[in-house]
Design an enzyme around this catalytic site. Structure first.
Site, PDB file in Angstrom:
ATOM      1  N   HIS A 198       0.748  -1.033   0.047  1.00  0.00           N
ATOM      2  CA  HIS A 198      -0.287   0.231  -0.095  1.00  0.00           C
ATOM      3  C   HIS A 198       1.125   0.802   0.414  1.00  0.00           C
ATOM      4  CE1 HIS A 198      -3.036   3.235   1.309  1.00  0.00           C
ATOM      5  NE2 HIS A 198      -4.234   2.421   0.613  1.00  0.00           N
ATOM      6  N   GLU A 217      -3.997   1.369  -6.924  1.00  0.00           N
ATOM      7  CA  GLU A 217      -4.858   2.511  -6.472  1.00  0.00           C
ATOM      8  C   GLU A 217      -3.639   3.345  -6.277  1.00  0.00           C
ATOM      9  OE1 GLU A 217      -6.952  -0.079  -2.368  1.00  0.00           O
ATOM     10  OE2 GLU A 217      -5.193   1.386  -1.860  1.00  0.00           O
TER      11      GLU A 217
HETATM   12  P1  13P Z   1      -9.789   5.535   0.509  1.00  0.00           P
HETATM   13  O1  13P Z   1     -11.475   4.818  -0.414  1.00  0.00           O
HETATM   14  O2  13P Z   1     -10.444   6.201   2.004  1.00  0.00           O
HETATM   15  O3  13P Z   1      -9.431   6.722  -0.433  1.00  0.00           O
HETATM   16  O4  13P Z   1      -8.604   4.615   1.152  1.00  0.00           O
HETATM   17  C1  13P Z   1      -8.357   4.102  -0.802  1.00  0.00           C
HETATM   18  C2  13P Z   1      -7.832   2.574  -0.251  1.00  0.00           C
HETATM   19  O5  13P Z   1      -6.075   3.428   0.245  1.00  0.00           O
HETATM   20  C3  13P Z   1      -7.789   1.415   0.812  1.00  0.00           C
HETATM   21  O6  13P Z   1      -6.682   0.690   0.463  1.00  0.00           O
END
Ligand code: 13P
Length: 248
Positions: free
Chosen positions: A95, A164
Site C-alpha cells: 500500500h 490504487e
Molecule cells: P479511500 O477509499 O479512503 O480513498 O482509501 C483507499 C485505500 O487506500 C484502500 O486501501
C-alpha cells in the site's frame, strides 16, 4: 467473481470491530452473491473478528501488513504465520502509505509477497503512482514496474492486484474519472488478468461511484477505505456490487 474489500487502516477498537463483524454476519449475503467480500481490520482486532465471522461466513479476513521473516528479533513487527494464527487468510502488501511512510521499497514488498505466498495466504498487492507520474502520462510503466518487481519469483495465481493511484487515495484524494483509469486497467488486464486472481481498483471509492468504476473494462472489484469504515457503508457497497453482478 468481483472482489470487494475494505481496509480499516489505523481505526477502531475491539468493540467497534466486533460490532462491525456482527453486522456483516447478520446481513443477508444473497445481496452480494457473485461478490467475494474481504475485510482488513487492524491486527489487534484480527482474532476477535475471526471469532465473530466464524469459518463459513464467506467473508475473507486479512492483515494490513506482515514481515517477511517468520520469527525473530524484529521489534514491533508481526510475521505471516502470526497473522495467520490470528485468523488472517489475506495479507495486504505494497500500500502506498506503507511505501511512503514505512520504507516498504519494491524489494521489501517482494520479500513480503514471497513469504505470504509461501505460507499459503493470499496477497492483496497494491500498486499506484504519485500524482506527478500520472500528470506526465507514465502511469502504466510505473505500476507495471511495481507489480513485476513485487511478483518476481512468485506464483501469482492467488494474488489480488489492487491498483490504487496515490492521487486518488484518502481525504485529500481526487475522485478519479473514468478516463483516468481506462488506460491503466487496459494495460493491467492485458498483462496480469490471466495470471492473478483479480485486478481491482481502490482510491476514493464510494456508493456514488462504485457502480461506474465496475463498468471500466478490466476492473474486477473494489478496494474501499473511508466509505467502508462503517459496516453500513461497506454493506451498501457490497449490495451495489451484487446488483452490478445481477445486471451483467
Ligand atoms: P479511500 O477509499 O479512503 O480513498 O482509501 C483507499 C485505500 O487506500 C484502500 O486501501
Amino acid at each position: 467473481m468481483l472482489w470487494v474489500g475494505t481496509s480499516w487502516k489505523m481505526n477502531g477498537t475491539l468493540a467497534s470491530a466486533r460490532d462491525y463483524a456482527e453486522k456483516l454476519v447478520g446481513a443477508d449475503a444473497s445481496q452480494w452473491s457473485g461478490v467475494q467480500p474481504f475485510i482488513i481490520p487492524p491486527a489487534t482486532a484480527l482474532s476477535e473478528v475471526r471469532r465473530v465471522l466464524g469459518e463459513d461466513s464467506g467473508i475473507l479476513l486479512g492483515a494490513q501488513n506482515a514481515h517477511w521473516e517468520d520469527s525473530g528479533a524484529w521489534t514491533g513487527e508481526l510475521s505471516v504465520p502470526q497473522v495467520a494464527d490470528a485468523g488472517a487468510e489475506l495479507v495486504e502488501v505494497g500500500h502506498s502509505e506503507r511505501r511512503q511512510y514505512f520504507g516498504d521499497t519494491d524489494e521489501v514488498v517482494n520479500r513480503k509477497v514471497r513469504s505470504i505466498v509461501a505460507h499459503g495466504l493470499r496477497p492483496v498487492l497494491c500498486v499506484g503512482e504519485p500524482g506527478e507520474v500520472f500528470e506526465e502520462g507514465r502511469t502504466v510503466e510505473f505500476i507495471t514496474g511495481q507489480a513485476d518487481s513485487a511478483l518476481e519469483g512468485v506464483d501469482p495465481s492467488g494474488v489480488v492486484l489492487a491498483y490504487e493511484p496515490i492521487w486518488a487515495i484518502g481525504e485529500h484524494g481526487r475522485e478519479p474519472r473514468r478516463d483516468d483509469l481506462v488506460r491503466a486497467f487496459d494495460a493491467l488486464h492485458d498483462r496480469y488478468a490471466d495470471h492473478v486472481t483479480a485486478v481491482i481498483y481502490g482510491g476514493s471509492v464510494n456508493r456514488g461511484n462504485a457502480s461506474g468504476l465496475l463498468e471500466i473494462p478490466g476492473v474486477e472489484g473494489l478496494f474501499v477505505g473511508r466509505a467502508a469504515w462503517s459496516a453500513e457503508g461497506y454493506l451498501e457497497i457490497l449490495a451495489i456490487a451484487g446488483e452490478w453482478v445481477r445486471r451483467h
